[in-house]
Design a protein around this motif. Structure first.
Motif, short mmCIF file in Angstrom:
data_model
loop_
_atom_site.label_atom_id
_atom_site.label_comp_id
_atom_site.label_asym_id
_atom_site.label_seq_id
_atom_site.Cartn_x
_atom_site.Cartn_y
_atom_site.Cartn_z
N SER A 1 7.93 1.71 3.36
CA SER A 1 6.63 1.30 2.80
C SER A 1 6.35 -0.17 3.10
O SER A 1 5.22 -0.55 3.43
N SER B 1 -0.52 1.88 -3.45
CA SER B 1 0.93 2.03 -3.58
C SER B 1 1.66 0.97 -2.75
O SER B 1 2.63 0.36 -3.22
N LEU B 2 1.19 0.75 -1.54
CA LEU B 2 1.82 -0.25 -0.66
C LEU B 2 1.67 -1.66 -1.23
O LEU B 2 2.61 -2.46 -1.19
N LYS C 1 5.38 -0.43 6.65
CA LYS C 1 4.02 0.08 6.83
C LYS C 1 3.00 -0.94 6.35
O LYS C 1 1.94 -1.13 6.96
N LEU D 1 -5.69 4.22 5.89
CA LEU D 1 -4.98 4.50 4.66
C LEU D 1 -5.96 4.93 3.58
O LEU D 1 -7.08 4.39 3.48
N SER D 2 -5.54 5.89 2.77
CA SER D 2 -6.35 6.25 1.61
C SER D 2 -6.23 5.14 0.57
O SER D 2 -5.30 4.33 0.62
N GLU E 1 -5.35 5.44 -2.51
CA GLU E 1 -4.12 5.63 -3.27
C GLU E 1 -2.91 5.09 -2.50
O GLU E 1 -2.02 4.44 -3.07
N GLU E 2 -2.87 5.37 -1.19
CA GLU E 2 -1.75 4.92 -0.37
C GLU E 2 -1.73 3.40 -0.26
O GLU E 2 -0.69 2.76 -0.36
N ARG E 3 -2.92 2.81 -0.05
CA ARG E 3 -3.02 1.35 0.05
C ARG E 3 -2.58 0.70 -1.26
O ARG E 3 -1.84 -0.29 -1.26
N HIS F 1 -0.06 -2.63 8.60
CA HIS F 1 -1.47 -2.55 8.22
C HIS F 1 -2.01 -3.89 7.70
O HIS F 1 -3.07 -3.94 7.09
#
Length: 316
Positions: free
Chosen positions: A41, A9-10, A44, A2-3, A5-7, A48
Protein backbone atom coordinates in the motif's frame (compact mmCIF):
# COMPACT_ATOMS: atom_id res chain seq x y z
CA UNK A 1 -7.72 5.50 -11.36
CA UNK A 2 -8.12 4.91 -7.66
CA UNK A 3 -11.56 4.83 -6.13
CA UNK A 4 -12.31 7.25 -3.31
CA UNK A 5 -12.30 4.41 -0.79
CA UNK A 6 -8.94 3.07 -2.01
CA UNK A 7 -7.35 6.53 -2.02
CA UNK A 8 -8.65 7.19 1.50
CA UNK A 9 -7.18 3.88 2.69
CA UNK A 10 -3.78 4.68 1.19
CA UNK A 11 -3.76 8.17 2.72
CA UNK A 12 -4.65 6.74 6.12
CA UNK A 13 -1.84 4.16 5.97
CA UNK A 14 0.68 6.76 4.73
CA UNK A 15 -0.31 9.20 7.48
CA UNK A 16 0.09 6.58 10.20
CA UNK A 17 3.47 5.48 8.84
CA UNK A 18 5.12 8.80 7.93
CA UNK A 19 3.44 11.35 10.21
CA UNK A 20 2.59 9.32 13.31
CA UNK A 21 5.64 7.07 13.20
CA UNK A 22 3.81 3.76 13.40
CA UNK A 23 5.56 0.60 12.24
CA UNK A 24 4.12 -1.42 9.35
CA UNK A 25 3.38 -4.20 11.86
CA UNK A 26 1.36 -1.84 14.09
CA UNK A 27 -0.64 -0.51 11.14
CA UNK A 28 -1.35 -4.05 9.91
CA UNK A 29 -2.65 -5.04 13.33
CA UNK A 30 -4.91 -1.98 13.55
CA UNK A 31 -6.40 -2.56 10.09
CA UNK A 32 -6.57 -6.33 10.42
CA UNK A 33 -4.32 -7.12 7.46
CA UNK A 34 -0.87 -8.63 6.96
CA UNK A 35 2.34 -6.54 7.01
CA UNK A 36 3.09 -7.18 3.27
CA UNK A 37 -0.29 -5.57 2.47
CA UNK A 38 0.85 -2.41 4.27
CA UNK A 39 4.20 -2.46 2.44
CA UNK A 40 2.45 -2.78 -0.94
CA UNK A 41 0.00 0.00 0.00
CA UNK A 42 2.86 2.38 0.81
CA UNK A 43 4.47 1.55 -2.52
CA UNK A 44 1.17 2.15 -4.30
CA UNK A 45 0.79 5.49 -2.52
CA UNK A 46 4.21 6.54 -3.85
CA UNK A 47 3.30 5.44 -7.37
CA UNK A 48 0.11 7.53 -7.29
CA UNK A 49 1.95 10.58 -5.89
CA UNK A 50 0.04 10.43 -2.60
CA UNK A 51 3.46 10.22 -0.97
CA UNK A 52 6.32 12.41 -2.17
CA UNK A 53 9.52 12.21 -0.18
CA UNK A 54 11.69 15.31 0.14
CA UNK A 55 15.10 15.11 1.77
CA UNK A 56 15.66 18.48 3.40
CA UNK A 57 19.39 18.74 3.87
CA UNK A 58 22.11 20.75 2.10
CA UNK A 59 24.05 17.55 1.38
CA UNK A 60 21.32 16.09 -0.85
CA UNK A 61 22.69 18.04 -3.83
CA UNK A 62 26.21 16.67 -3.39
CA UNK A 63 24.89 13.14 -2.82
CA UNK A 64 23.07 13.40 -6.18
CA UNK A 65 26.29 14.63 -7.81
CA UNK A 66 28.13 11.63 -6.37
CA UNK A 67 25.59 9.24 -7.85
CA UNK A 68 25.84 10.90 -11.28
CA UNK A 69 29.66 10.81 -11.22
CA UNK A 70 29.70 7.14 -10.23
CA UNK A 71 27.25 6.21 -12.98
CA UNK A 72 28.74 8.38 -15.73
CA UNK A 73 32.41 7.58 -15.15
CA UNK A 74 32.05 4.05 -13.77
CA UNK A 75 33.58 5.02 -10.42
CA UNK A 76 33.56 2.71 -7.44
CA UNK A 77 32.92 5.71 -5.18
CA UNK A 78 32.66 9.47 -5.42
CA UNK A 79 32.72 11.88 -2.49
CA UNK A 80 31.62 15.43 -3.30
CA UNK A 81 32.31 18.17 -0.76
CA UNK A 82 29.99 21.23 -0.72
CA UNK A 83 31.83 24.54 -1.11
CA UNK A 84 29.14 27.12 -0.15
CA UNK A 85 31.23 30.23 -0.80
CA UNK A 86 34.36 29.02 0.99
CA UNK A 87 37.86 30.24 0.18
CA UNK A 88 40.13 27.92 -1.86
CA UNK A 89 42.20 27.06 1.24
CA UNK A 90 39.09 26.11 3.22
CA UNK A 91 37.78 24.06 0.28
CA UNK A 92 41.11 22.20 0.08
CA UNK A 93 40.97 21.47 3.82
CA UNK A 94 37.35 20.23 3.54
CA UNK A 95 38.29 17.93 0.65
CA UNK A 96 41.32 16.68 2.60
CA UNK A 97 39.12 15.94 5.63
CA UNK A 98 36.64 14.04 3.43
CA UNK A 99 39.52 12.09 1.87
CA UNK A 100 40.94 11.20 5.28
CA UNK A 101 37.53 10.01 6.49
CA UNK A 102 36.95 7.93 3.35
CA UNK A 103 40.39 6.36 3.59
CA UNK A 104 39.99 5.48 7.28
CA UNK A 105 36.73 3.67 6.50
CA UNK A 106 38.11 1.78 3.47
CA UNK A 107 41.62 0.80 4.48
CA UNK A 108 40.83 -2.16 6.73
CA UNK A 109 41.97 -5.02 4.47
CA UNK A 110 44.90 -3.19 2.87
CA UNK A 111 48.40 -4.46 3.65
CA UNK A 112 50.26 -2.11 1.31
CA UNK A 113 49.38 1.45 0.39
CA UNK A 114 51.08 3.93 -1.92
CA UNK A 115 51.00 7.69 -1.61
CA UNK A 116 51.98 10.37 -4.09
CA UNK A 117 52.83 13.97 -3.24
CA UNK A 118 51.35 17.47 -3.12
CA UNK A 119 49.65 20.02 -0.90
CA UNK A 120 46.21 18.35 -0.93
CA UNK A 121 47.64 14.99 0.13
CA UNK A 122 49.70 16.73 2.81
CA UNK A 123 46.49 18.25 4.19
CA UNK A 124 44.81 14.81 4.07
CA UNK A 125 47.63 13.18 6.03
CA UNK A 126 47.51 15.96 8.63
CA UNK A 127 43.76 15.34 9.04
CA UNK A 128 44.11 11.57 9.30
CA UNK A 129 43.31 10.23 12.78
CA UNK A 130 45.85 8.28 14.81
CA UNK A 131 44.90 4.60 14.82
CA UNK A 132 46.86 1.44 15.43
CA UNK A 133 46.60 -0.62 12.27
CA UNK A 134 50.19 -1.90 12.50
CA UNK A 135 50.09 -4.49 9.70
CA UNK A 136 50.34 -1.98 6.86
CA UNK A 137 53.30 -0.59 4.94
CA UNK A 138 53.20 2.76 3.12
CA UNK A 139 55.23 3.23 -0.05
CA UNK A 140 56.07 6.49 -1.87
CA UNK A 141 54.87 6.35 -5.48
CA UNK A 142 57.71 8.56 -6.68
CA UNK A 143 60.97 9.97 -5.39
CA UNK A 144 61.19 13.03 -3.22
CA UNK A 145 64.49 14.58 -2.29
CA UNK A 146 65.30 18.26 -2.09
CA UNK A 147 65.17 21.30 0.14
CA UNK A 148 61.98 22.99 -1.04
CA UNK A 149 58.65 22.05 0.53
CA UNK A 150 59.94 18.79 1.91
CA UNK A 151 56.67 18.38 3.82
CA UNK A 152 54.75 17.63 0.60
CA UNK A 153 57.20 15.06 -0.82
CA UNK A 154 56.01 11.47 -1.08
CA UNK A 155 58.70 10.13 1.26
CA UNK A 156 57.64 12.52 4.01
CA UNK A 157 53.93 11.83 3.46
CA UNK A 158 54.58 8.07 3.58
CA UNK A 159 56.38 8.52 6.90
CA UNK A 160 53.66 10.75 8.40
CA UNK A 161 50.81 8.50 7.30
CA UNK A 162 52.58 5.37 8.58
CA UNK A 163 53.04 7.10 11.92
CA UNK A 164 49.30 7.82 12.14
CA UNK A 165 48.43 4.25 11.18
CA UNK A 166 50.95 2.67 13.51
CA UNK A 167 52.45 0.96 10.46
CA UNK A 168 55.77 1.09 8.67
CA UNK A 169 57.01 2.85 5.56
CA UNK A 170 59.65 2.47 2.89
CA UNK A 171 61.70 5.35 1.52
CA UNK A 172 62.67 6.05 -2.06
CA UNK A 173 66.11 7.58 -1.75
CA UNK A 174 65.99 9.45 -5.04
CA UNK A 175 64.65 12.73 -6.43
CA UNK A 176 61.26 12.74 -8.12
CA UNK A 177 62.95 14.08 -11.22
CA UNK A 178 66.61 13.40 -11.96
CA UNK A 179 68.82 16.04 -13.57
CA UNK A 180 69.19 13.91 -16.69
CA UNK A 181 67.79 10.74 -18.24
CA UNK A 182 71.23 9.13 -17.88
CA UNK A 183 71.25 9.77 -14.13
CA UNK A 184 67.72 8.38 -13.89
CA UNK A 185 68.81 5.17 -15.62
CA UNK A 186 71.69 4.73 -13.19
CA UNK A 187 69.46 5.36 -10.17
CA UNK A 188 66.75 3.00 -11.42
CA UNK A 189 69.32 0.17 -11.54
CA UNK A 190 70.08 0.53 -7.84
CA UNK A 191 68.61 -2.37 -5.86
CA UNK A 192 67.07 -0.27 -3.09
CA UNK A 193 65.30 2.09 -5.49
CA UNK A 194 64.15 -0.64 -7.84
CA UNK A 195 62.78 -2.75 -4.95
CA UNK A 196 60.68 0.09 -3.53
CA UNK A 197 59.22 0.93 -6.96
CA UNK A 198 58.36 -2.74 -7.53
CA UNK A 199 56.45 -2.74 -4.24
CA UNK A 200 54.82 0.63 -5.02
CA UNK A 201 53.42 -0.77 -8.28
CA UNK A 202 51.64 -3.60 -6.44
CA UNK A 203 49.99 -1.77 -3.52
CA UNK A 204 46.37 -2.47 -2.55
CA UNK A 205 45.45 1.23 -2.46
CA UNK A 206 47.10 4.24 -4.08
CA UNK A 207 46.43 7.78 -2.91
CA UNK A 208 47.08 10.42 -5.56
CA UNK A 209 46.59 14.10 -6.21
CA UNK A 210 46.05 15.73 -9.60
CA UNK A 211 47.54 18.88 -11.01
CA UNK A 212 47.04 21.43 -13.76
CA UNK A 213 50.65 22.30 -14.65
CA UNK A 214 49.70 25.75 -15.98
CA UNK A 215 47.57 27.17 -13.14
CA UNK A 216 48.63 27.34 -9.47
CA UNK A 217 51.20 24.68 -10.23
CA UNK A 218 53.22 23.30 -7.33
CA UNK A 219 55.63 21.86 -9.90
CA UNK A 220 56.40 25.40 -11.01
CA UNK A 221 56.44 26.77 -7.44
CA UNK A 222 59.19 24.39 -6.29
CA UNK A 223 61.26 24.81 -9.43
CA UNK A 224 60.66 21.57 -11.33
CA UNK A 225 59.16 23.48 -14.27
CA UNK A 226 59.92 26.89 -15.80
CA UNK A 227 58.08 28.86 -18.49
CA UNK A 228 59.99 27.17 -21.32
CA UNK A 229 59.05 23.78 -19.90
CA UNK A 230 55.40 24.76 -19.67
CA UNK A 231 55.39 25.95 -23.26
CA UNK A 232 56.85 22.61 -24.35
CA UNK A 233 54.12 20.77 -22.41
CA UNK A 234 51.44 22.90 -24.09
CA UNK A 235 52.80 22.02 -27.52
CA UNK A 236 52.67 18.33 -26.57
CA UNK A 237 49.01 18.67 -25.57
CA UNK A 238 49.48 18.09 -21.84
CA UNK A 239 46.45 18.97 -19.68
CA UNK A 240 47.41 17.44 -16.34
CA UNK A 241 49.71 15.23 -14.30
CA UNK A 242 49.72 12.73 -11.47
CA UNK A 243 52.94 11.93 -9.69
CA UNK A 244 55.05 13.88 -12.22
CA UNK A 245 53.52 11.85 -15.09
CA UNK A 246 51.89 14.01 -17.75
CA UNK A 247 48.84 13.09 -19.84
CA UNK A 248 46.78 14.62 -22.65
CA UNK A 249 43.10 15.47 -23.07
CA UNK A 250 42.15 11.82 -23.52
CA UNK A 251 44.24 10.61 -20.60
CA UNK A 252 47.01 9.19 -22.78
CA UNK A 253 50.55 9.39 -21.33
CA UNK A 254 52.60 12.08 -23.05
CA UNK A 255 56.11 11.09 -24.01
CA UNK A 256 58.16 14.12 -23.06
CA UNK A 257 61.73 14.71 -22.02
CA UNK A 258 60.42 15.02 -18.43
CA UNK A 259 59.13 11.45 -18.42
CA UNK A 260 62.64 10.21 -19.11
CA UNK A 261 63.81 11.86 -15.88
CA UNK A 262 61.01 10.83 -13.50
CA UNK A 263 61.73 8.27 -10.80
CA UNK A 264 58.39 6.77 -9.88
CA UNK A 265 55.70 4.38 -11.05
CA UNK A 266 54.25 4.94 -14.53
CA UNK A 267 50.66 5.81 -15.40
CA UNK A 268 50.26 2.30 -16.81
CA UNK A 269 51.35 0.82 -13.48
CA UNK A 270 49.00 3.18 -11.64
CA UNK A 271 46.09 2.02 -13.81
CA UNK A 272 46.77 -1.59 -12.78
CA UNK A 273 46.41 -0.86 -9.05
CA UNK A 274 43.08 -2.17 -7.79
CA UNK A 275 41.98 0.95 -5.88
CA UNK A 276 43.28 4.40 -6.81
CA UNK A 277 41.83 7.28 -4.79
CA UNK A 278 42.15 10.69 -6.42
CA UNK A 279 41.85 13.65 -4.03
CA UNK A 280 41.49 17.03 -5.69
CA UNK A 281 40.21 20.57 -5.09
CA UNK A 282 40.08 23.70 -7.23
CA UNK A 283 37.98 24.32 -10.35
CA UNK A 284 41.15 25.01 -12.39
CA UNK A 285 41.84 21.25 -12.23
CA UNK A 286 38.54 20.16 -13.80
CA UNK A 287 40.02 19.50 -17.26
CA UNK A 288 42.91 17.55 -15.71
CA UNK A 289 40.51 15.38 -13.67
CA UNK A 290 38.31 14.70 -16.70
CA UNK A 291 41.36 13.55 -18.70
CA UNK A 292 42.50 11.30 -15.84
CA UNK A 293 39.03 9.72 -15.73
CA UNK A 294 39.17 9.11 -19.48
CA UNK A 295 42.52 7.38 -18.94
CA UNK A 296 40.93 5.08 -16.30
CA UNK A 297 43.60 5.89 -13.74
CA UNK A 298 41.17 6.56 -10.88
CA UNK A 299 38.26 4.54 -9.51
CA UNK A 300 37.53 6.59 -6.39
CA UNK A 301 37.29 10.38 -6.52
CA UNK A 302 37.14 12.84 -3.61
CA UNK A 303 36.56 16.36 -4.90
CA UNK A 304 34.76 19.63 -4.37
CA UNK A 305 31.30 20.46 -5.65
CA UNK A 306 32.47 22.90 -8.32
CA UNK A 307 34.78 20.40 -10.04
CA UNK A 308 32.04 17.76 -9.85
CA UNK A 309 29.56 20.08 -11.57
CA UNK A 310 32.06 21.03 -14.28
CA UNK A 311 32.97 17.38 -14.94
CA UNK A 312 29.35 16.45 -15.53
CA UNK A 313 28.72 19.54 -17.66
CA UNK A 314 31.84 18.93 -19.81
CA UNK A 315 30.94 15.29 -20.40
CA UNK A 316 27.33 15.86 -21.49
Amino acid sequence: MLSWEERRSLVKIANLYYNDGWTQEQIAKKLGVSRPVISKSLQKAREHKIIEIFIKDETVHTVNLEKKLEEHFGLEDAVVVPISGQTPDVVKLSVAQAGAYYLSKNIKKAKKMGISWGTTLEALVQEYPYEMKKNITIFPLEGGLGRKKVEIHSNQLAYELAKRLGGTCSYLYAPAMAESSELRERLMKMDDINAVLQEAATVDIALVGLSNPYVQSTLEDIGYLNQNDLEQLRQLGVVGDMGFRFFDLNGNPVNSSFNKKVIGISLEQLRNIKKVIGVVSGAHKAESVLAALKGNYINVLVLDEQIATELLYASE
